[in-house]
Motif scaffolding. Structure first.
Motif, mmCIF file in Angstrom:
data_model
loop_
_atom_site.group_PDB
_atom_site.id
_atom_site.type_symbol
_atom_site.label_atom_id
_atom_site.label_comp_id
_atom_site.label_asym_id
_atom_site.label_seq_id
_atom_site.Cartn_x
_atom_site.Cartn_y
_atom_site.Cartn_z
ATOM 1 N N ALA A 48 0.805 -1.214 0.000
ATOM 2 C CA ALA A 48 0.000 0.000 0.000
ATOM 3 C C ALA A 48 0.837 1.262 0.000
ATOM 4 O O ALA A 48 0.319 2.347 -0.229
ATOM 5 N N ALA A 49 2.129 1.151 0.267
ATOM 6 C CA ALA A 49 2.989 2.327 0.309
ATOM 7 C C ALA A 49 4.315 1.979 -0.350
ATOM 8 O O ALA A 49 4.714 0.818 -0.404
ATOM 9 N N PRO A 50 5.011 2.972 -0.888
ATOM 10 C CA PRO A 50 6.283 2.681 -1.558
ATOM 11 C C PRO A 50 7.302 2.080 -0.610
ATOM 12 O O PRO A 50 7.416 2.486 0.548
ATOM 13 N N ALA A 51 8.028 1.090 -1.080
ATOM 14 C CA ALA A 51 9.136 0.547 -0.312
ATOM 15 C C ALA A 51 10.360 1.433 -0.526
ATOM 16 O O ALA A 51 10.453 2.152 -1.520
ATOM 17 N N PRO A 52 11.316 1.403 0.404
ATOM 18 C CA PRO A 52 12.536 2.194 0.204
ATOM 19 C C PRO A 52 13.217 1.804 -1.108
ATOM 20 O O PRO A 52 13.410 0.623 -1.400
ATOM 21 N N GLY A 53 13.545 2.778 -1.904
ATOM 22 C CA GLY A 53 14.212 2.516 -3.174
ATOM 23 C C GLY A 53 13.309 2.120 -4.302
ATOM 24 O O GLY A 53 13.776 1.830 -5.409
ATOM 25 N N ALA A 54 12.003 2.099 -4.079
ATOM 26 C CA ALA A 54 11.073 1.712 -5.141
ATOM 27 C C ALA A 54 11.005 2.795 -6.209
ATOM 28 O O ALA A 54 11.266 3.975 -5.951
ATOM 29 N N LEU A 55 10.654 2.404 -7.412
ATOM 30 C CA LEU A 55 10.435 3.377 -8.477
ATOM 31 C C LEU A 55 9.285 4.301 -8.080
ATOM 32 O O LEU A 55 8.335 3.877 -7.408
ATOM 33 N N PRO A 56 9.330 5.560 -8.502
ATOM 34 C CA PRO A 56 8.330 6.544 -8.047
ATOM 35 C C PRO A 56 7.019 6.473 -8.829
ATOM 36 O O PRO A 56 6.557 7.455 -9.400
ATOM 37 N N TYR A 57 6.419 5.278 -8.839
ATOM 38 C CA TYR A 57 5.170 5.085 -9.571
ATOM 39 C C TYR A 57 4.207 4.252 -8.742
ATOM 40 O O TYR A 57 4.607 3.476 -7.872
ATOM 41 N N THR A 58 2.931 4.422 -9.034
ATOM 42 C CA THR A 58 1.875 3.558 -8.513
ATOM 43 C C THR A 58 1.291 2.782 -9.676
ATOM 44 O O THR A 58 1.119 3.333 -10.776
ATOM 45 N N VAL A 59 1.013 1.493 -9.457
ATOM 46 C CA VAL A 59 0.513 0.652 -10.537
ATOM 47 C C VAL A 59 -0.998 0.477 -10.395
ATOM 48 O O VAL A 59 -1.513 0.244 -9.297
ATOM 49 N N TYR A 60 -1.701 0.625 -11.504
ATOM 50 C CA TYR A 60 -3.156 0.502 -11.559
ATOM 51 C C TYR A 60 -3.499 -0.599 -12.559
ATOM 52 O O TYR A 60 -2.957 -0.635 -13.670
ATOM 53 N N TYR A 61 -4.445 -1.466 -12.170
ATOM 54 C CA TYR A 61 -4.809 -2.623 -12.980
ATOM 55 C C TYR A 61 -6.213 -2.437 -13.546
ATOM 56 O O TYR A 61 -7.154 -2.120 -12.811
ATOM 57 N N GLY A 62 -6.355 -2.649 -14.840
ATOM 58 C CA GLY A 62 -7.662 -2.457 -15.438
ATOM 59 C C GLY A 62 -7.928 -3.359 -16.616
ATOM 60 O O GLY A 62 -7.083 -4.149 -17.054
ATOM 61 N N ASN A 63 -9.133 -3.231 -17.133
ATOM 62 C CA ASN A 63 -9.592 -3.915 -18.342
ATOM 63 C C ASN A 63 -9.947 -2.813 -19.338
ATOM 64 O O ASN A 63 -10.878 -2.043 -19.106
ATOM 65 N N LEU A 64 -9.208 -2.747 -20.426
ATOM 66 C CA LEU A 64 -9.328 -1.622 -21.348
ATOM 67 C C LEU A 64 -10.079 -1.977 -22.628
ATOM 68 O O LEU A 64 -9.847 -1.379 -23.681
ATOM 69 N N HIS A 65 -11.023 -2.927 -22.516
ATOM 70 C CA HIS A 65 -11.787 -3.323 -23.703
ATOM 71 C C HIS A 65 -13.052 -4.042 -23.238
ATOM 72 O O HIS A 65 -12.992 -5.172 -22.747
ATOM 73 N N SER A 66 -14.202 -3.394 -23.380
ATOM 74 C CA SER A 66 -15.471 -4.019 -22.992
ATOM 75 C C SER A 66 -16.620 -3.276 -23.640
ATOM 76 O O SER A 66 -16.457 -2.146 -24.105
ATOM 77 N N GLN A 67 -17.784 -3.917 -23.672
ATOM 78 C CA GLN A 67 -18.974 -3.315 -24.248
ATOM 79 C C GLN A 67 -20.145 -3.384 -23.272
ATOM 80 O O GLN A 67 -20.172 -4.233 -22.382
ATOM 81 N N THR A 68 -21.122 -2.499 -23.485
ATOM 82 C CA THR A 68 -22.374 -2.528 -22.733
ATOM 83 C C THR A 68 -23.524 -2.432 -23.737
ATOM 84 O O THR A 68 -23.322 -2.539 -24.954
ATOM 85 N N ARG A 69 -24.724 -2.189 -23.230
ATOM 86 C CA ARG A 69 -25.886 -2.129 -24.107
ATOM 87 C C ARG A 69 -25.846 -0.946 -25.076
ATOM 88 O O ARG A 69 -26.638 -0.895 -26.018
ATOM 89 N N ASP A 70 -24.940 0.029 -24.871
ATOM 90 C CA ASP A 70 -24.834 1.127 -25.828
ATOM 91 C C ASP A 70 -24.442 0.618 -27.204
ATOM 92 O O ASP A 70 -24.672 1.299 -28.208
ATOM 93 N N SER A 71 -23.811 -0.567 -27.261
ATOM 94 C CA SER A 71 -23.613 -1.236 -28.556
ATOM 95 C C SER A 71 -24.089 -2.679 -28.409
ATOM 96 O O SER A 71 -25.294 -2.894 -28.229
ATOM 97 N N ASP A 72 -23.209 -3.669 -28.443
ATOM 98 C CA ASP A 72 -23.676 -5.066 -28.471
ATOM 99 C C ASP A 72 -23.249 -5.862 -27.249
ATOM 100 O O ASP A 72 -23.105 -7.080 -27.316
ATOM 101 N N GLY A 73 -23.063 -5.179 -26.100
ATOM 102 C CA GLY A 73 -22.712 -5.865 -24.873
ATOM 103 C C GLY A 73 -23.800 -5.726 -23.823
ATOM 104 O O GLY A 73 -24.944 -5.376 -24.117
ATOM 105 N N GLY A 74 -23.421 -6.015 -22.565
ATOM 106 C CA GLY A 74 -24.338 -5.827 -21.444
ATOM 107 C C GLY A 74 -25.336 -6.938 -21.231
ATOM 108 O O GLY A 74 -26.344 -6.738 -20.546
#
Length: 549
Positions: free
Chosen positions: A168-194
């Motif tokens: 939950a917090a940077p370790a000493p010497g860690a790169l100065p970034y936070t990592v975020y995990y996601g799904n970057l491809h999906s559909q809903t009822r606005d087209s042919d998903g949902g």
């Protein structure tokens, strides 16, 4: 299944080619013009257990075939090859099957022997080539054979995760970034998903399913994701898979703007989550799908019976060169979705063609997807597709792309069908927003993972994956890995290619830390790590222009 000879003249390639059969979608008012159904396609996937059974090498490969929306029967011809680490084919199976409207699994048993002897230890490749009519698909996965020494990895202080991944917090010497995990491809009822999970059997008729983006974003957040991209098919905002002659252009534009507003409102109320709304542009038949992450304009080519454009901005169908130019002009960023080696993303008739505008606009390439029509909501989907060969071809053409791994959900299980994620690195302390997300994509600070509990960081002379730089003398490449659930690395591969060469990407090393002096000129390198459970991670490349000594 019946074993048969395989037609040697078939030109095997990996692809996601959709059938050109037309279909008519009837709705209140006028019927749309006939068009190819976006998801009526031949599908072929390969499941290859990474380890053998009970300390032996024997295992069963599973070939999964389907043709959603099929009326009647279709023959499938397939060939499965086992390729040794030195590139030799050491076993082959072939056969044919018949599809009749339902998914079909074909088990192929390997007894764990080569020429009736135990195989030499190493990383082998299992390659499926399958065809139905003119449609062809190629899939490949690595497997471990024998006892392989675990790679020695450098010490790594994992990056903090936004919502409890790893630390939950940077370790000493860690790169100065936070990592975020996601799904970057999906559909809903606005087209042919949902589609509801108890009734979802494939793509939905556009705008008929029960669940829209207002359901997708809270679902993904509740299932532990940091980000969800709702990417609706840009040509379905008239409520059809064709073109409705009586479609209201204003209604199409309002629907797109409503989706954008839904994402903005959700982000305002949930600062720990990024809701993204945009479009999946293009058609598969002689085209190719790509996501545009940050366009506030609906792009399209369809017009109603009065000649009115059913979008905000005209973009000619299948003109990828023009689209890339517009994207670069507007500052939009994109992703190649499930790319095929054949007949997709053509410019001047050349598939996967490079343009300078496209290189600026396109940041991601999907290297792996779980099946689009999964109804699994426990992250246990076994049907998966691999697109590394097509992504490598784009890299060799000259594109600067990071790898992504998504789910293309059409059922209401956004991000929950499998454990795969696209991971994006934001500067420590930066707000999670569309602007910071787009900046990270432009910097290619991204890795693709089949395990949401894992991290993969790749550096070159201390420079982070995604960077482009000039170099003189030695180049030290380093692969760093962490997993929050006790998984370890089984194998590491450092891959090498040359942008603009239009050749083959090859494995340069099987160690996590190597020092080399590249030949003069441009190069790219990326890391590919396989865990002890067979799940794979891909880093973004680094691009190096090596000076002559």
């Amino acid at each position: 299944m019946k074993t048969s000879s395989f037609t040697s003249s078939l030109a095997w390639t990996r692809c996601f080619v959709f059938a050109a059969a037309s279909f008519l979608h009837l709705a209140a008012g006028a019927a749309p013009t006939a068009a190819p159904h976006e998801h009526q396609e031949f599908e072929a996937m390969l499941a290859a257990p990474y380890h053998g059974e009970n300390r032996a090498e024997a295992r069963t490969f599973t070939l999964s075939f389907d043709y959603p929306g099929l009326q009647g029967r279709r023959s499938v011809h397939w060939r499965l090859e086992l390729v040794a680490p030195d590139g030799r084919q050491v076993a082959r199976w072939q056969g044919q099957a018949t599809l009749s409207g339902r998914p079909l699994d074909v088990p192929v048993r390997w007894q764990g022997r080569v020429a009736n002897r135990p195989p030499a230890p190493g990383v082998y490749k299992v390659r499926l080539r399958a065809a139905s009519g003119s449609e062809e698909v190629e899939q490949a996965w690595d497997i471990a054979v024998g006892s392989l020494p675990a790679p020695a990895l450098p010490s790594f202080a994992p990056l903090p995760g936004r919502r409890g991944q790893l630390q939950a917090a940077p370790a000493p010497g860690a790169l100065p970034y936070t990592v975020y995990y996601g799904n970057l491809h999906s559909q809903t009822r606005d087209s042919d998903g949902g589609g509801a999970l108890d009734a979802c059997r494939g793509a939905q008729d556009p705008q008929t399913a029960p669940f829209g983006p207002d359901a997708a974003f809270p679902y993904a957040r509740a299932h532990g994701l940091d980000m969800l991209m709702v990417s609706e098919h840009n040509h379905m905002y008239d409520g059809s898979d064709g073109t409705r002659a009586d479609a209201d252009p204003a209604a199409a534009r309002v629907l797109y703007q409503t989706g954008l507003q839904t994402a903005r409102a959700f982000n305002e109320a949930h600062k720990d989550f990024l809701a993204l709304y945009g479009m999946e542009w293009g058609v598969i038949s002689n085209g190719g799908h790509l996501n545009i992450f940050n366009s506030d304009e609906l792009l399209g080519w369809e017009k109603n019976g009065k000649g009115e454009l059913l979008a905000d901005t005209l973009t000619p169908r299948n003109d990828y060169g023009a689209l890339y130019s517009l994207m670069r002009q507007r500052g939009w960023i994109g992703q190649f979705n499930h790319p095929s080696l054949k007949d997709q993303f053509k410019v001047n008739g050349v598939p996967l063609a490079y343009t300078a505008d496209g290189d600026e606009a396109m940041a991601l390439c999907e290297v792996m997807n779980s099946t689009a029509f999964s109804t699994n909501d426990k992250e246990g989907e076994t049907r998966r597709s691999n697109f590394e060969a097509a992504c490598n071809k784009l890299l060799e053409a000259g594109y600067h792309l990071a790898f992504s791994s998504n789910q293309d959900n059409h059922c209401a299980n956004w991000g929950a069908s499998y454990t795969n994620r696209t991971a994006v690195l934001l500067p420590a302390g930066a707000a999670l927003s569309r602007d910071s997300f787009v900046a990270a994509l432009k910097a290619r600070r991204v890795f693709a993972t089949m395990d949401k509990a894992s991290q993969l960081i790749f550096t070159a002379n201390g420079r982070l994956m995604g960077e482009r730089f000039d170099n003189r003398g030695p180049l030290q490449l380093s692969v760093q890995f962490a997993n929050g659930a006790g998984r370890t690395a089984a194998t590491v591969a450092i891959m090498e290619g040359v942008p603009g060469r239009n050749g083959m990407v090859t494995q340069m090393a099987s160690a996590a830390v190597v020092s080399i002096v590249p030949s003069a000129g441009p190069h790219f390198y990326y890391a590919k790590l396989t865990q002890d459970d067979g799940k794979v991670l891909w880093s973004a490349p680094v691009w190096v222009d090596q000076a002559a000594d």
